[in-house]
Design a protein around this motif. Structure first.
Motif, PDB file in Angstrom:
ATOM      1  N   GLN A 108       0.746  -1.435  -0.026  1.00  0.00           N
ATOM      2  CA  GLN A 108       0.036  -0.035   0.038  1.00  0.00           C
ATOM      3  C   GLN A 108       1.046   1.335  -0.019  1.00  0.00           C
ATOM      4  OE1 GLN A 108      -3.417  -0.074  -0.165  1.00  0.00           O
ATOM      5  NE2 GLN A 108      -2.946   2.181  -0.600  1.00  0.00           N
ATOM      6  N   ASP A 112       0.667   4.129  -2.796  1.00  0.00           N
ATOM      7  CA  ASP A 112       0.235   5.560  -2.369  1.00  0.00           C
ATOM      8  C   ASP A 112       1.349   6.231  -3.133  1.00  0.00           C
ATOM      9  OD1 ASP A 112      -2.019   4.715  -1.266  1.00  0.00           O
ATOM     10  OD2 ASP A 112      -1.171   4.913   1.100  1.00  0.00           O
ATOM     11  N   LYS A 115       0.589   6.305  -6.845  1.00  0.00           N
ATOM     12  CA  LYS A 115      -0.787   7.139  -7.345  1.00  0.00           C
ATOM     13  C   LYS A 115      -1.276   8.233  -6.784  1.00  0.00           C
ATOM     14  CE  LYS A 115      -2.422   2.230  -8.091  1.00  0.00           C
ATOM     15  NZ  LYS A 115      -3.588   1.225  -7.819  1.00  0.00           N
ATOM     16  N   ARG A 116      -0.544   8.764  -5.761  1.00  0.00           N
ATOM     17  CA  ARG A 116      -1.029   9.953  -5.059  1.00  0.00           C
ATOM     18  C   ARG A 116       0.015  11.007  -5.449  1.00  0.00           C
ATOM     19  NH1 ARG A 116      -4.392   8.344   0.528  1.00  0.00           N
ATOM     20  NH2 ARG A 116      -5.592   6.612  -0.470  1.00  0.00           N
ATOM     21  N   TYR A 118       0.376  14.076  -4.285  1.00  0.00           N
ATOM     22  CA  TYR A 118       1.108  14.657  -3.071  1.00  0.00           C
ATOM     23  C   TYR A 118       2.143  14.059  -2.322  1.00  0.00           C
ATOM     24  CZ  TYR A 118      -2.249  12.375   0.175  1.00  0.00           C
ATOM     25  OH  TYR A 118      -2.719  11.285   1.010  1.00  0.00           O
ATOM     26  N   ILE A 119       1.592  12.627  -2.362  1.00  0.00           N
ATOM     27  CA  ILE A 119       2.720  11.744  -1.682  1.00  0.00           C
ATOM     28  C   ILE A 119       4.088  11.704  -2.638  1.00  0.00           C
ATOM     29  CG2 ILE A 119       3.238   9.524  -0.862  1.00  0.00           C
ATOM     30  CD1 ILE A 119       0.186   9.262  -0.074  1.00  0.00           C
ATOM     31  N   THR A 120       3.707  11.532  -3.746  1.00  0.00           N
ATOM     32  CA  THR A 120       4.994  11.579  -4.710  1.00  0.00           C
ATOM     33  C   THR A 120       5.879  12.791  -4.436  1.00  0.00           C
ATOM     34  OG1 THR A 120       3.611  10.418  -6.358  1.00  0.00           O
ATOM     35  CG2 THR A 120       5.866  11.229  -7.231  1.00  0.00           C
ATOM     36  N   HIS A 165       3.374  19.956  -1.463  1.00  0.00           N
ATOM     37  CA  HIS A 165       2.695  18.872  -0.792  1.00  0.00           C
ATOM     38  C   HIS A 165       1.645  19.066   0.219  1.00  0.00           C
ATOM     39  CE1 HIS A 165       2.806  14.875   1.434  1.00  0.00           C
ATOM     40  NE2 HIS A 165       3.104  15.705   2.493  1.00  0.00           N
ATOM     41  N   LEU A 169      -2.296  18.123  -0.092  1.00  0.00           N
ATOM     42  CA  LEU A 169      -2.586  17.258   0.996  1.00  0.00           C
ATOM     43  C   LEU A 169      -4.187  17.812   1.559  1.00  0.00           C
ATOM     44  CD1 LEU A 169      -2.464  15.126   2.828  1.00  0.00           C
ATOM     45  CD2 LEU A 169      -1.121  16.644   4.444  1.00  0.00           C
ATOM     46  N   LYS A 171      -6.240  19.591  -0.188  1.00  0.00           N
ATOM     47  CA  LYS A 171      -7.104  19.590  -1.025  1.00  0.00           C
ATOM     48  C   LYS A 171      -8.087  20.983  -0.997  1.00  0.00           C
ATOM     49  CE  LYS A 171      -8.136  14.614  -1.153  1.00  0.00           C
ATOM     50  NZ  LYS A 171      -6.952  14.292  -0.159  1.00  0.00           N
TER      51      LYS A 171
END
Length: 208
Positions: A108, A112, A115-116, A118-120, A165, A169, A171
């Protein structure tokens, strides 16, 4: 003697080690609050959030050292290394909470990151911090010479990545992350060559 000279004289007498000692305490305090119910109904998320905010705030403080000196002549240069290492400590702790307390599942975690966005972005910023933390010592300064300064300019994209980030995060267009982004953008803008051409008193800063 000016006020700035008086302040600088007092600052030169202060040891640096208490910064590390005091700076190490907030994550420990947040952990204690989490164990004792002081972080609300979602203690892990709150713990993770507070560490991230603390890292971003310290990063802003690091960026502010040179503009502060240029505007007021008050110099915190000798404390900047400690501030930078504490920034890495807070962000590493922020990442560790996400990895080991929040997500926990290796598959997971990778999903994350991929695919996400903000995490990248956050992971890219953290990876860029690693060589700065490793080379934050006198031996590296001597060995790398001029390359050391170029390497440590990575702090500029790191700061932007951290702010982006945070914005992503949350939004939507929320005020708090936008203020952090604006503050970092301003501190970076003060370093632009065009400002030096119109008289901004930028001078090379020595690491201390």
């Amino acid at each position: 003697m000016t006020a700035a000279q008086t302040i600088n004289g007092a600052l030169r007498k202060l040891p640096i080690w208490p910064i590390y000692l005091i700076g190490a305490l907030p994550p420990v305090w947040y952990f204690y609050l989490g164990l004792t119910g002081g972080l609300g109904v979602e203690p892990i998320k709150e713990f993770e959030h507070r560490l991230g905010i603390l890292g971003l705030q310290m990063l802003i403080a690091v960026l502010a050292v040179t503009p502060l000196r240029n505007l007021t002549k008050v110099s915190l240069i000798r404390f900047r290394r400690a501030m930078g290492l504490l920034t890495f400590y807070y962000i590493a702790a922020h990442l560790a909470v996400w990895l080991f307390l929040d997500v926990q599942i290796a598959a997971q975690i990778w999903a994350d990151i991929v695919k996400r966005p903000y995490i990248t972005i956050g992971m890219v910023g953290f990876v860029l911090m690693i060589p700065l933390a490793i080379t934050s010592n006198n031996l590296s300064v001597r060995k790398l010479g001029a390359r050391w300064r170029k390497l440590h300019k990575l702090v500029y994209p790191i700061a932007l990545l951290g702010a982006v980030h945070f914005v992503m995060l949350r939004k939507g267009w929320q005020i708090e992350p936008l203020l952090y982004l604006a503050g970092i953008a301003l501190l970076l803008a003060l370093r632009l060559p065009i400002l030096r051409r119109v008289g901004w008193p930028m001078r090379p800063a020595r690491q201390g």
